[in-house]
Design a protein around this motif. Structure first.
Motif, PDB file in Angstrom:
ATOM      1  N   ASP A 131       0.822  -1.213   0.000  1.00 29.56           N
ATOM      2  CA  ASP A 131       0.000   0.000   0.000  1.00 29.56           C
ATOM      3  C   ASP A 131       0.858   1.265   0.000  1.00 29.56           C
ATOM      4  OD1 ASP A 131      -2.262  -1.560   0.081  1.00 29.56           O
ATOM      5  OD2 ASP A 131      -2.343  -1.559   2.284  1.00 29.56           O
ATOM      6  N   GLN A 132       2.120   1.141   0.349  1.00 34.40           N
ATOM      7  CA  GLN A 132       3.003   2.318   0.468  1.00 34.40           C
ATOM      8  C   GLN A 132       4.324   2.022  -0.237  1.00 34.40           C
ATOM      9  OE1 GLN A 132       4.097   3.463   4.483  1.00 34.40           O
ATOM     10  NE2 GLN A 132       3.840   5.626   3.965  1.00 34.40           N
ATOM     11  N   ILE A 133       4.414   2.485  -1.512  1.00 33.75           N
ATOM     12  CA  ILE A 133       5.621   2.204  -2.299  1.00 33.75           C
ATOM     13  C   ILE A 133       6.818   2.967  -1.740  1.00 33.75           C
ATOM     14  CG2 ILE A 133       6.679   2.393  -4.582  1.00 33.75           C
ATOM     15  CD1 ILE A 133       3.942   2.028  -5.780  1.00 33.75           C
ATOM     16  N   PHE A 134       6.601   4.258  -1.424  1.00 32.83           N
ATOM     17  CA  PHE A 134       7.685   5.085  -0.880  1.00 32.83           C
ATOM     18  C   PHE A 134       7.392   5.407   0.575  1.00 32.83           C
ATOM     19  CE2 PHE A 134       7.810   6.171  -5.454  1.00 32.83           C
ATOM     20  CZ  PHE A 134       9.115   5.794  -5.730  1.00 32.83           C
ATOM     21  N   LEU A 135       8.349   5.131   1.427  1.00 28.70           N
ATOM     22  CA  LEU A 135       8.204   5.403   2.851  1.00 28.70           C
ATOM     23  C   LEU A 135       8.496   6.875   3.143  1.00 28.70           C
ATOM     24  CD1 LEU A 135      10.122   2.293   4.242  1.00 28.70           C
ATOM     25  CD2 LEU A 135       7.634   2.573   3.999  1.00 28.70           C
ATOM     26  N   PRO A 136       7.890   7.440   4.185  1.00 27.88           N
ATOM     27  CA  PRO A 136       8.200   8.827   4.567  1.00 27.88           C
ATOM     28  C   PRO A 136       9.689   9.013   4.852  1.00 27.88           C
ATOM     29  CG  PRO A 136       6.246   8.056   5.712  1.00 27.88           C
ATOM     30  CD  PRO A 136       6.823   6.859   5.028  1.00 27.88           C
ATOM     31  N   GLU A 137      10.302   7.980   5.461  1.00 26.55           N
ATOM     32  CA  GLU A 137      11.729   8.080   5.768  1.00 26.55           C
ATOM     33  C   GLU A 137      12.575   8.176   4.500  1.00 26.55           C
ATOM     34  OE1 GLU A 137       9.563   6.215   9.091  1.00 26.55           O
ATOM     35  OE2 GLU A 137       9.671   5.843   6.925  1.00 26.55           O
ATOM     36  N   GLU A 138      12.066   7.566   3.399  1.00 23.78           N
ATOM     37  CA  GLU A 138      12.810   7.621   2.138  1.00 23.78           C
ATOM     38  C   GLU A 138      12.803   9.032   1.551  1.00 23.78           C
ATOM     39  OE1 GLU A 138      12.212   2.981   0.693  1.00 23.78           O
ATOM     40  OE2 GLU A 138      10.833   4.534  -0.017  1.00 23.78           O
ATOM     41  N   SER A 139      11.705   9.745   1.769  1.00 23.78           N
ATOM     42  CA  SER A 139      11.662  11.148   1.323  1.00 23.78           C
ATOM     43  C   SER A 139      12.702  11.969   2.069  1.00 23.78           C
ATOM     44  CB  SER A 139      10.263  11.737   1.552  1.00 23.78           C
ATOM     45  OG  SER A 139       9.312  11.073   0.763  1.00 23.78           O
ATOM     46  N   ASN A 140      12.795  11.720   3.382  1.00 20.17           N
ATOM     47  CA  ASN A 140      13.804  12.424   4.184  1.00 20.17           C
ATOM     48  C   ASN A 140      15.214  12.048   3.743  1.00 20.17           C
ATOM     49  OD1 ASN A 140      11.733  13.578   5.671  1.00 20.17           O
ATOM     50  ND2 ASN A 140      11.773  11.956   7.239  1.00 20.17           N
ATOM     51  N   LEU A 141      15.390  10.741   3.453  1.00 20.43           N
ATOM     52  CA  LEU A 141      16.705  10.278   3.015  1.00 20.43           C
ATOM     53  C   LEU A 141      17.088  10.915   1.686  1.00 20.43           C
ATOM     54  CD1 LEU A 141      19.180   8.459   3.267  1.00 20.43           C
ATOM     55  CD2 LEU A 141      17.839   6.603   2.225  1.00 20.43           C
ATOM     56  N   LEU A 142      16.126  10.977   0.754  1.00 18.05           N
ATOM     57  CA  LEU A 142      16.405  11.571  -0.554  1.00 18.05           C
ATOM     58  C   LEU A 142      16.781  13.047  -0.409  1.00 18.05           C
ATOM     59  CD1 LEU A 142      16.445  10.887  -3.576  1.00 18.05           C
ATOM     60  CD2 LEU A 142      14.086  11.712  -3.720  1.00 18.05           C
ATOM     61  N   PHE A 143      16.077  13.743   0.481  1.00 16.38           N
ATOM     62  CA  PHE A 143      16.394  15.148   0.746  1.00 16.38           C
ATOM     63  C   PHE A 143      17.817  15.280   1.302  1.00 16.38           C
ATOM     64  CE2 PHE A 143      16.622  18.647   3.810  1.00 16.38           C
ATOM     65  CZ  PHE A 143      16.338  19.726   2.984  1.00 16.38           C
ATOM     66  N   SER A 144      18.169  14.399   2.245  1.00 14.27           N
ATOM     67  CA  SER A 144      19.504  14.451   2.855  1.00 14.27           C
ATOM     68  C   SER A 144      20.595  14.164   1.832  1.00 14.27           C
ATOM     69  CB  SER A 144      19.589  13.446   4.007  1.00 14.27           C
ATOM     70  OG  SER A 144      18.652  13.762   5.014  1.00 14.27           O
ATOM     71  N   ILE A 145      20.328  13.187   0.941  1.00 12.73           N
ATOM     72  CA  ILE A 145      21.316  12.868  -0.102  1.00 12.73           C
ATOM     73  C   ILE A 145      21.515  14.072  -1.025  1.00 12.73           C
ATOM     74  CG2 ILE A 145      21.790  11.417  -2.112  1.00 12.73           C
ATOM     75  CD1 ILE A 145      20.276   9.156  -0.694  1.00 12.73           C
ATOM     76  N   ALA A 146      20.400  14.732  -1.401  1.00 13.69           N
ATOM     77  CA  ALA A 146      20.490  15.903  -2.290  1.00 13.69           C
ATOM     78  C   ALA A 146      21.276  17.032  -1.633  1.00 13.69           C
ATOM     79  CB  ALA A 146      19.087  16.376  -2.669  1.00 13.69           C
ATOM     80  N   VAL A 147      21.021  17.252  -0.330  1.00 19.22           N
ATOM     81  CA  VAL A 147      21.759  18.299   0.394  1.00 19.22           C
ATOM     82  C   VAL A 147      23.239  17.951   0.465  1.00 19.22           C
ATOM     83  CG1 VAL A 147      22.085  19.393   2.642  1.00 19.22           C
ATOM     84  CG2 VAL A 147      19.777  19.062   1.738  1.00 19.22           C
ATOM     85  N   LYS A 148      23.520  16.682   0.787  1.00 22.37           N
ATOM     86  CA  LYS A 148      24.913  16.241   0.914  1.00 22.37           C
ATOM     87  C   LYS A 148      25.643  16.352  -0.422  1.00 22.37           C
ATOM     88  CE  LYS A 148      27.507  12.505   3.157  1.00 22.37           C
ATOM     89  NZ  LYS A 148      27.890  13.336   4.318  1.00 22.37           N
ATOM     90  N   LEU A 149      24.968  15.950  -1.498  1.00 20.66           N
ATOM     91  CA  LEU A 149      25.583  16.030  -2.824  1.00 20.66           C
ATOM     92  C   LEU A 149      25.772  17.486  -3.246  1.00 20.66           C
ATOM     93  CD1 LEU A 149      26.655  14.484  -5.254  1.00 20.66           C
ATOM     94  CD2 LEU A 149      24.323  14.394  -6.168  1.00 20.66           C
ATOM     95  N   GLY A 150      24.781  18.345  -2.944  1.00 14.96           N
ATOM     96  CA  GLY A 150      24.906  19.771  -3.269  1.00 14.96           C
ATOM     97  C   GLY A 150      26.066  20.418  -2.531  1.00 14.96           C
ATOM     98  N   ASN A 151      26.202  20.083  -1.236  1.00 10.18           N
ATOM     99  CA  ASN A 151      27.321  20.630  -0.452  1.00 10.18           C
ATOM    100  C   ASN A 151      28.664  20.149  -0.995  1.00 10.18           C
ATOM    101  OD1 ASN A 151      25.538  21.953   1.228  1.00 10.18           O
ATOM    102  ND2 ASN A 151      25.520  20.331   2.777  1.00 10.18           N
ATOM    103  N   TYR A 152      28.696  18.884  -1.404  1.00 13.74           N
ATOM    104  CA  TYR A 152      29.936  18.333  -1.954  1.00 13.74           C
ATOM    105  C   TYR A 152      30.313  19.047  -3.258  1.00 13.74           C
ATOM    106  CZ  TYR A 152      32.955  15.157  -4.560  1.00 13.74           C
ATOM    107  OH  TYR A 152      33.976  14.629  -5.319  1.00 13.74           O
ATOM    108  N   ILE A 153      29.328  19.224  -4.141  1.00  9.25           N
ATOM    109  CA  ILE A 153      29.593  19.888  -5.425  1.00  9.25           C
ATOM    110  C   ILE A 153      30.042  21.326  -5.191  1.00  9.25           C
ATOM    111  CG2 ILE A 153      28.526  20.723  -7.556  1.00  9.25           C
ATOM    112  CD1 ILE A 153      26.753  18.203  -7.488  1.00  9.25           C
ATOM    113  N   GLU A 154      29.387  22.017  -4.254  1.00  8.94           N
ATOM    114  CA  GLU A 154      29.774  23.398  -3.938  1.00  8.94           C
ATOM    115  C   GLU A 154      31.215  23.452  -3.434  1.00  8.94           C
ATOM    116  OE1 GLU A 154      28.486  27.055  -0.927  1.00  8.94           O
ATOM    117  OE2 GLU A 154      27.295  25.214  -1.016  1.00  8.94           O
TER     118      GLU A 154
END
Length: 476
Positions: A131-154
């Motif tokens: 009933d739940q393909i994407f978990l709420p925690e996965e949304s948080n994880l995806l956000f954290s990965i994007a922030v971490k990758l953005g900081n790394y690129i910067e």
């Protein structure tokens, strides 16, 4: 447990309750284990990302390529999950990535500016039964990965920009002709660019660590005084003579700026420029100017420099004497025409106009106006002043008083007129011949005596008017 007083139905009911309770406990245990497993995958994802991004040997491209491989393993259904990372028009994806409607997307930002995105999706034909393909925690994880990758690129962009800047300025410092230096607060040299070797013959290693005083020679006291002043004025420029390694003297211009840290003077930075040629030219120019000023001061004629419009820029001391003024300010903001009689202005303007057309006019006579208002006669020679490229930049006027000459000329003209009237009034023929007997002048009485006009005999040989038999007598 006692069963004797319970009916079969009661026992079956209790058994069913026990089954339900056991199932709930099993479901709870499964949920806890599942959640722990998901958190473990998240933690593993963070650790792997940190390990990758801390490796200085790999590039941003390598990091993005590995990130898309790590992400699916961290999601609820890793066997079906696919991932894609896009950064500045570059796309990194898992094999056979297909964008579907079952996806999560998170923007990647650098300095608050979107530079790309991360996307996780599941194929439509392989949807897991849940009933739940994407978990709420996965949304948080995806956000954290994007922030971490953005900081790394910067961070990498800043590092690359810094390295490029350092390389640029290093190349600039090493190849610029000017010498760049830094010192401590005692004038000890802490850095000097390689161009010092070209300038003075010393390698940087021969100079760094030494005090500037070791190279200044007789100007040491003055240098230290100026170094002390630098702490107050913050910027100074001075010229010194420095002896090169080979013993030659060079004029070096020091341009220095104070280095202040926490309101304390900690040293200086600046440039050294070889101005030997310029300095020698200045000295030569000064000597030349002194020579020409001496010549101008000693000249019996007035010498005046003007711009191309005739505005006076300089007049020699003789000009004051010539025009009767006591101070040089008399010529300030005035033109050369201000000192010429108005009736001679057109003549002067015409001759100057001919100069601009390339015609040399030679000396010309004018009536000048004295400070006392009286008129006197002057002779003026004029010529252009040219720059190094042959373009006229001004005009020089050499003026002399010819009043006495004009008086003599007028007297001579008057005397000549008197004698001419006397000659032309006598009845006898008066003539003048050259050494070959050609008539240069004949008085008007020639017409009465010989029947020829003075014009007819002028230029003729006198013997052509003598009877041939009398020519030998005349020679005798």
């Amino acid at each position: 447990m006692e069963y004797g007083n319970k009916t079969k139905e009661e026992l079956i009911s209790e058994l069913e309750e026990l089954k339900v309770l056991l199932k709930k406990q099993n479901d709870k245990q499964y949920l806890i284990e599942h959640q722990l497993g998901e958190r473990l995958k998240e933690l593993n994802c963070y650790n792997r990302l940190s390990e990758i991004m801390s490796n200085p040997a790999i590039s941003v491209d390598d990091v993005c390529t590995q990130v898309v491989q790590i992400i699916p393993e961290s999601w609820q259904f890793p066997e079906f999950a696919q991932a894609s990372v896009s950064v500045k028009n570059k796309v990194y994806s898992t094999p056979d990535f297909i964008k579907t409607s079952n996806s999560q997307i998170q923007e990647i930002k650098v300095n608050q500016k979107v530079i790309g995105q991360i996307e996780v999706c599941y194929p439509l034909d392989q949807l897991p039964a849940t009933d739940q393909i994407f978990l709420p925690e996965e949304s948080n994880l995806l956000f954290s990965i994007a922030v971490k990758l953005g900081n790394y690129i910067e961070k990498e962009e800043r590092k690359n920009a810094l390295q490029a800047s350092e390389a640029k300025y290093k190349d600039l410092i090493e190849n610029i002709n000017d010498v760049i230096y830094t010192t401590d607060n005692q004038a000890n040299i802490t850095f000097i660019s390689p161009s010092i070797e070209k300038l003075l013959g010393y390698s940087p290693n021969e100079v760094i660590g030494k005090n500037f005083l070791a190279f200044i020679g007789d100007n040491q006291e003055f240098l230290m005084k100026r170094f002390d002043e630098l702490q107050k004025k913050f910027e100074l420029q001075n010229d010194y003579q420095i002896r090169s390694k080979s013993g030659e003297l060079h004029w070096i211009r020091f341009s220095s700026k104070a280095v202040i840290k926490e309101e304390k003077f900690i040293g200086a930075t600046g440039t050294l420029i070889d101005i030997t040629d310029k300095k020698l030219m200045e000295i030569e120019l000064q000597n030349s100017e002194a020579l020409y000023r001496s010549i101008i001061a000693a000249s019996p004629d007035s010498i005046t420099f003007t711009d191309l419009e005739g505005k006076i820029l300089f007049s020699s001391p003789k000009s004051l004497e010539l025009f009767g003024y006591s101070g040089i300010d008399a010529f300030k903001n005035r033109t050369i025409l201000d000192f010429i009689h108005p009736e001679d202005h057109i003549k002067a303007q015409t001759l100057i106009g001919q100069m601009f057309q390339g015609n040399r006019t030679g000396a010309s006579d004018y009536r000048a106006i004295h400070a006392n208002g009286k008129t006197f006669d002057i002779e003026v020679n004029a010529d252009f002043i040219y720059d190094s490229e042959g373009r006229p930049t001004g005009i020089v006027f050499i003026t002399r008083d010819i009043s006495n000459r004009k008086i003599i000329e007028r007297k001579l003209a008057k005397s000549e007129e008197q004698y001419r009237n006397l000659v032309e009034s006598v009845n006898d023929v008066i003539y003048e011949i050259d050494s070959t007997g050609n008539i240069k002048y004949a008085s008007p009485s020639t017409l009465q005596v010989l029947g020829y006009s003075a014009e007819e005999v002028t230029g003729q040989n006198i013997f052509s008017f003598v009877y041939p038999d009398d020519v030998p007598v005349i020679y005798e």
